[in-house]
Design an enzyme around this catalytic site. Structure first.
Site, PDB file in Angstrom:
ATOM      1  N   ASP A   1     -11.233 -15.976 -16.446  1.00  0.00           N
ATOM      2  CA  ASP A   1     -11.756 -15.502 -15.116  1.00  0.00           C
ATOM      3  C   ASP A   1     -13.042 -16.339 -15.717  1.00  0.00           C
ATOM      4  OD1 ASP A   1     -12.442 -15.552 -12.135  1.00  0.00           O
ATOM      5  OD2 ASP A   1     -14.258 -15.120 -12.761  1.00  0.00           O
TER       6      ASP A   1
ATOM      7  N   ASP B   1      -6.079 -10.034 -15.321  1.00  0.00           N
ATOM      8  CA  ASP B   1      -7.371 -10.696 -15.003  1.00  0.00           C
ATOM      9  C   ASP B   1      -8.472 -10.031 -14.990  1.00  0.00           C
ATOM     10  OD1 ASP B   1      -8.956 -12.517 -14.077  1.00  0.00           O
ATOM     11  OD2 ASP B   1      -7.850 -13.308 -11.673  1.00  0.00           O
TER      12      ASP B   1
ATOM     13  N   ASP C   1      -2.139  -1.037  -3.840  1.00  0.00           N
ATOM     14  CA  ASP C   1      -2.374  -0.563  -4.785  1.00  0.00           C
ATOM     15  C   ASP C   1      -0.946  -0.652  -5.746  1.00  0.00           C
ATOM     16  OD1 ASP C   1      -0.062   1.317  -3.773  1.00  0.00           O
ATOM     17  OD2 ASP C   1      -1.664   2.265  -3.110  1.00  0.00           O
TER      18      ASP C   1
ATOM     19  N   ASP D   1       1.052  -0.865   0.220  1.00  0.00           N
ATOM     20  CA  ASP D   1      -0.319   0.092   0.047  1.00  0.00           C
ATOM     21  C   ASP D   1       0.919   1.425  -0.324  1.00  0.00           C
ATOM     22  OD1 ASP D   1      -1.684   2.085   0.525  1.00  0.00           O
ATOM     23  OD2 ASP D   1      -2.518   1.278   2.637  1.00  0.00           O
TER      24      ASP D   1
ATOM     25  N   ASP E   1      -4.006   3.809   2.876  1.00  0.00           N
ATOM     26  CA  ASP E   1      -5.742   3.641   2.798  1.00  0.00           C
ATOM     27  C   ASP E   1      -5.604   2.029   3.444  1.00  0.00           C
ATOM     28  OD1 ASP E   1      -5.298   2.543   0.186  1.00  0.00           O
ATOM     29  OD2 ASP E   1      -6.413   3.316  -0.772  1.00  0.00           O
TER      30      ASP E   1
ATOM     31  N   HIS F   1      -5.755 -17.304  -4.613  1.00  0.00           N
ATOM     32  CA  HIS F   1      -6.380 -15.971  -3.877  1.00  0.00           C
ATOM     33  C   HIS F   1      -7.956 -17.462  -3.419  1.00  0.00           C
ATOM     34  CE1 HIS F   1      -7.815 -15.828  -8.215  1.00  0.00           C
ATOM     35  NE2 HIS F   1      -9.229 -15.287  -7.746  1.00  0.00           N
ATOM     36  N   ASP F   2      -7.720 -18.354  -4.019  1.00  0.00           N
ATOM     37  CA  ASP F   2      -8.889 -18.975  -3.401  1.00  0.00           C
ATOM     38  C   ASP F   2      -8.855 -20.670  -2.406  1.00  0.00           C
ATOM     39  OD1 ASP F   2     -10.855 -17.392  -5.028  1.00  0.00           O
ATOM     40  OD2 ASP F   2     -10.571 -18.786  -6.719  1.00  0.00           O
TER      41      ASP F   2
ATOM     42  N   GLU G   1      -8.918 -19.654 -16.773  1.00  0.00           N
ATOM     43  CA  GLU G   1      -9.300 -20.586 -15.408  1.00  0.00           C
ATOM     44  C   GLU G   1     -10.616 -21.525 -15.516  1.00  0.00           C
ATOM     45  OE1 GLU G   1     -11.046 -19.866 -10.756  1.00  0.00           O
ATOM     46  OE2 GLU G   1     -11.814 -18.912 -12.441  1.00  0.00           O
TER      47      GLU G   1
ATOM     48  N   ASN H   1       0.225   4.433   0.010  1.00  0.00           N
ATOM     49  CA  ASN H   1      -1.180   5.887   0.119  1.00  0.00           C
ATOM     50  C   ASN H   1      -1.485   5.928   1.628  1.00  0.00           C
ATOM     51  OD1 ASN H   1      -2.988   4.204  -0.543  1.00  0.00           O
ATOM     52  ND2 ASN H   1      -3.684   5.363  -2.455  1.00  0.00           N
TER      53      ASN H   1
END
Ligand code: NOJ
Length: 541
Positions: A210, A108, A39, A31, A35, A330-331, A270, A33
């Site tokens: 995807d 993606d 990013d 990150d 938040d 990520h799954d 995928e 910035n």
């Protein structure tokens, strides 16, 4: 079995065949910035780290504008960058800086569905006669019931959601805020093809599609037949009318034709419910370059279980297809938590050598190289719709999407603000800074394996054969190319184990011997004796 084929054989170098792809979940990588959300500028700042690791490409999970009902997989604008990640100019800068380091960029694309916040859907749901009214799968109910029995695999069981303004239902295979597009509408099809051109024109090197094999649905909306399943209602149907429709074969060819108009582009699909016939149907010379198979992500720590998958993969790839190997994404629950029960990383080195040195493109997932463990997210803090819906049987995917552990400083060096997702508490000891200069660390081992793949053609394109196939402790395979042989010996057991390799004797000479432990010795019977959890790589001259 031994396959000698490799794609793009005429090319000396082919980035997606020879190199390692590194998946970044942008929310969680770095990150810039404060938040609390990763990013693009954060990724740019870490490109030197990735170049040092030696990866050939990065794949970014979606960066398009999204209200995050499914964390980026619900896109509200295909041609934009979500402000939380930066701007289109930041993306161009990322491309420029990645290319300067010889790193390719894969995006993606989530083209099965849009967010219900997408302007197309907002217009579409208003009436039955507007320019976007046929962009989605709208149907009338049947005598007060849903249009058919199709289901959502996330969220509620039914896949149909009623919209009073149209007096109709729309179909969503995932959460109800992800409306499935009508790929049979030529206008939608044209828009989708345009998405490829737009990003390829900017210099994007590749695309990950995807759930591509669900894009088309049965033209007459026939209900699926029933079958026995598990706790997920979606598994109680044979998905003959909502997955793998024949029209998809033309679509993969059209996509390939577009991408072949640019130099060195790549597209990997995928596959939803991957099966060998699907990989054959959708990938190949004039189709996708590759299609994922996720068998490694749920394979137990057992050499024969892995051999089975490798045999199947080699057989299926035959002399036509190029495999991929994936232990994490990520799954799924992180492999470090699947395979290691404590903080010891030696077992994970076995898995690193396996994924990286097999015949096929290895995909690694951010944090895998430091053995990042799954975080334990309490029910009250779950954000992932899958976890919320199926807890406690399935605790969802927040735990594999935790912030990257860069150092032992505030928020693991991920962010100066409050991270969007919980950090793993072990970051104080397990982090990049602690590992990067330690030659015995897991991170150094990943780097070493990647460097072997970069250095030796035999690991990039060599044929593969499994050896000593009845050994219950050690998985051994041989790679061969142009007169050079390389052997990879992986002791899955915590105890010493012996392997015999035909033709390899104490007198054999090697160009290099690489291991996570002291180089193994031969016993009196001419076998190589590996220590518990040892990975040994012997590269012939
Ligand atoms: C597959 C993606 O990998 C997953 O994260 C997402 O939730 C679904 N497709 C829906 O887009």
């Amino acid at each position: 079995m031994t396959n000698t084929y490799y794609p793009e054989a005429k090319l000396d170098r082919c980035w997606w065949r020879d190199g390692v792809v590194y998946q970044i979940y942008p929310r969680s990588f770095a990150d810039s910035n404060g938040d609390g959300i990763g990013d693009l500028k954060g990724i740019i700042a870490k490109l030197d780290y990735l170049a040092d690791l030696g990866v050939a490409a990065i794949w970014l999970s979606p960066i398009n504008p999204s209200p995050d009902r499914d964390f980026g997989y619900d896109v509200a604008d295909y041609l934009g960058v979500d402000p939380k990640y930066g701007t289109l100019d930041d993306y161009k800068e990322l491309l420029r800086q990645a290319h300067a380091r010889d790193i390719r960029v894969i995006l993606d694309l989530v083209l099965n569905h849009t967010s219900t916040d997408h302007p197309w859907f907002i217009a579409s749901k208003e009436s039955r006669d507007n320019p976007y009214s046929d962009f989605y799968l709208w149907r009338d109910g049947k005598n007060g019931a849903k249009p058919n029995n199709w289901l959502s695999c996330f969220d509620q069981a039914t896949g149909w959601e009623y919209v009073p303004a149209r007096g109709q239902y729309y179909f969503h295979m995932f959460v109800k805020e992800q409306a499935d597009l009508n790929w049979r509408n030529p206008k939608v099809y044209a828009e989708m093809m345009n998405v490829f051109r737009f990003w390829a024109d900017l210099g994007t090197d590749g695309f990950r599609l995807d759930v591509f094999n669900v894009w088309f649905k049965d033209e007459s909306f026939r209900s699926n037949p029933f079958k026995i399943g598990d706790y997920i209602p979606f598994h109680w149907q044979k998905h003959v009318h909502d997955i793998d429709q024949p029209e998809m074969e033309k679509a993969v060819r059209d996509i390939r034709e577009i991408l072949d108009g640019y130099p060195e582009r790549y597209v990997v699909g995928e596959t939803f419910y991957p099966e060998p016939w699907k990989l054959r149907r959708y990938s190949g010379e004039d189709k996708l370059h590759a299609a994922f198979d996720f068998d490694f992500t749920h394979c137990k720590h057992d050499p024969e279980a892995f051999r089975k998958i490798i045999r199947k993969t080699e057989e299926n790839a035959g002399d036509r297809l190029w495999p991929t190997y994936v232990s994490n994404n990520h799954d799924v629950r992180r492999s470090a938590s699947r395979y290691a029960s404590d903080e010891d990383d030696e077992r994970l080195k076995i898995h690193a050598a396996l994924v990286i040195l097999l015949r096929g493109t290895p995909y690694i997932y951010y944090g895998e190289e430091i053995g990042q463990r799954e975080t334990n997210v309490p029910r009250a803090k779950l954000m992932d719709p899958v976890g919320k819906r199926f807890w406690p049987i399935n605790k969802g995917r927040d735990g594999c999407r935790a912030p990257m552990q860069w150092n032992n400083q505030t928020n693991a060096g991920f962010s100066n603000g409050t991270p969007w997702n919980a950090l793993h508490p072990d970051y104080e000891t397990r982090n990049v800074s602690a590992m990067i200069h330690d030659p015995r660390s897991l991170r150094s081992f990943y780097k070493r394996m990647i460097s072997l793949r970069r250095q030796y053609r035999v690991f990039q394109v060599g044929s593969l054969s499994l050896l000593d196939e009845r050994n219950n402790s050690v998985l051994t395979f041989k790679r061969e190319f142009s007169g050079r042989s390389a052997y990879v010996l992986l002791n899955f057991s915590a105890d010493p184990a012996a392997v015999s390799i035909p033709g390899v004797t104490p007198e054999s000479e090697f160009e290099e011997k690489v291991s996570n432990m002291a180089i193994a010795e031969f016993n009196a019977g001419g076998e190589i004796v590996l220590m518990g959890n040892q990975a040994l790589i012997l590269i012939g001259k």
